[in-house]
Write an enzyme that holds these catalytic residues in place. Structure first.
Site, PDB file in Angstrom:
ATOM      1  N   ARG A   1      20.784 -15.620 -12.915  1.00 13.42           N
ATOM      2  CA  ARG A   1      20.021 -16.506 -13.815  1.00 13.42           C
ATOM      3  C   ARG A   1      20.858 -17.103 -14.947  1.00 13.42           C
ATOM      4  O   ARG A   1      20.350 -17.374 -16.035  1.00 13.42           O
ATOM      5  CB  ARG A   1      18.791 -15.804 -14.408  1.00 13.42           C
TER       6      ARG A   1
ATOM      7  N   SER B   1       8.675 -15.957 -13.817  1.00 15.61           N
ATOM      8  CA  SER B   1       8.993 -14.636 -14.375  1.00 15.61           C
ATOM      9  C   SER B   1       9.399 -14.816 -15.828  1.00 15.61           C
ATOM     10  O   SER B   1      10.337 -15.561 -16.122  1.00 15.61           O
ATOM     11  CB  SER B   1      10.159 -14.000 -13.618  1.00 15.61           C
TER      12      SER B   1
ATOM     13  N   GLU C   1      13.780 -14.499 -19.502  1.00 17.28           N
ATOM     14  CA  GLU C   1      14.350 -15.450 -18.526  1.00 17.28           C
ATOM     15  C   GLU C   1      13.972 -16.867 -18.974  1.00 17.28           C
ATOM     16  O   GLU C   1      14.741 -17.806 -18.865  1.00 17.28           O
ATOM     17  CB  GLU C   1      13.789 -15.176 -17.117  1.00 17.28           C
TER      18      GLU C   1
END
Ligand code: FAD
Length: 304
Positions: A177, A227, A297
């Site tokens: 990520r 998420s 995130e």
């Protein structure tokens, strides 16, 4: 910052329709919250983009690029400066053999569908992620064992002086990520992806399976940014949150989804503050119980 001056200067670079003033960011992010951006611009060409960036840099005006806004949380005070949106334009996608050449604003769903129609495999994991190519490269987006790192050959970028660079997969420094773009203010213009010849029926089946898993497990009926937290090493954020008894926890308009604890959702009337306060409760509770500090995130932008 003199807004009138900025508007007049932007009018020398862009069409009037490509410039929005005091634009509510809730219209541009999947969480559907957040205050206004001073300016939201939609350049149509690389030259317009480069002129906007050079102007902002020269005048010391903060600027940022967004794709489809599916990984963003804009605070209620909004964003000072210029938001550059690339998803309306910059969305060509061409396929030659097993090579996909797409612009940064192309939606992953469209690239995925084109790849499937050309019997190319390797992109099935990304087709259900609701972002653009630019956002997916910035985030090294991934799902079901796939990530952008596996398919990128090269990326064409613009730096803050308007120079064009072409970087290889390795130079993009993809990690879980994150990528080079996490630390460098480069704008993705386009990228070359390398896929593999496959069987169209198998590709369709895999895409349908992933889409089905998403709709069964994820709260797609509520606004969110996917998420909320990254996966901590050796754990799953959703399981830690569930094990703290936080499933369904509601704070004003924000809720830990009772369908998938990894998602904080907007139940309809949430403010960014509701979401941020709930995220704080989740982080503190998980840390107190397991000694693990969850990391966001979702990218948090703007002012309170
Ligand atoms: P944005 O949210 O607009 O921006 C994200 C970041 O990328 C920002 O820092 C922005 O500045 C930067 N950026 C955007 N475009 C450019 C550009 N052209 N040049 C430089 N930087 C740029 N993510 C996953 O990884 N896997 C999933 O399975 C997944 N599922 C999701 C499901 C739902 C329902 C939702 C709402 C989100 C999900 N996400 C998932 C999160 C999100 O879709 C991805 O992170 C996606 O890649 C973000 O793309 P975007 O175009 O929306 O980027």
């Amino acid at each position: 910052m003199n807004k009138e001056f900025i508007y007049i200067e932007l009018l020398n670079i862009l069409d009037e329709e490509s410039i929005k003033v005091d634009e509510p960011m809730k219209k541009h992010i999947s969480f559907r919250v957040g205050g206004p951006a001073d300016f939201l611009v939609k350049p149509r060409t690389e030259e317009e983009l480069s002129n906007v960036i050079k102007f902002a840099k020269k005048e010391n005006i903060p600027f940022m690029v967004i794709g489809n806004g599916s990984n963003l949380l804009v605070k209620d005070g909004g964003i000072r400066g210029i938001v550059i949106e690339l998803s309306s334009n910059f969305n060509d996608c061409e396929i030659e053999g097993n090579i996909v050449k797409a612009q940064s604003g192309a939606l992953l769903a469209i690239i995925g569908r084109n790849a499937m129609k050309n019997s190319l495999t390797g992109f099935e994991f990304a087709a259900g992620i609701p972002g653009t190519l630019g956002g997916a490269l910035a985030m090294n987006a991934g799902a079901y064992g796939g990530e952008m790192k596996q398919v990128v050959k090269s990326v064409r970028l613009m730096d803050t002086d308007g120079n064009i660079l072409e970087l290889s997969n390795k130079e993009m420094k993809f990690e879980y990520r994150k990528s080079l773009l996490t630390t460098k203010d480069y704008v993705v213009l386009s990228a070359v992806l390398e896929l593999q010849p496959g069987n169209i029926e198998e590709i369709k089946e895999t895409m349908a399976d992933y889409a089905n898993r998403r709709s069964t497990k994820q709260p797609l009926n509520f606004p969110s940014a996917g998420s909320t937290f990254k996966r901590p090493e050796g754990h799953f954020a959703a399981k830690l949150i569930d094990d703290c008894g936080l499933r369904g926890l509601t704070l004003r308009g924000a809720q830990v989804s009772d369908k998938h604890c990894g998602f904080v959702v907007n139940t309809g009337e949430a403010t960014a503050k509701d979401i941020l306060d709930l995220m704080f409760v989740v982080k503190s509770t998980v840390n107190a119980k397991f000694g693990i500090m969850l990391e966001e995130e979702v990218k948090i932008l703007g002012e309170d």
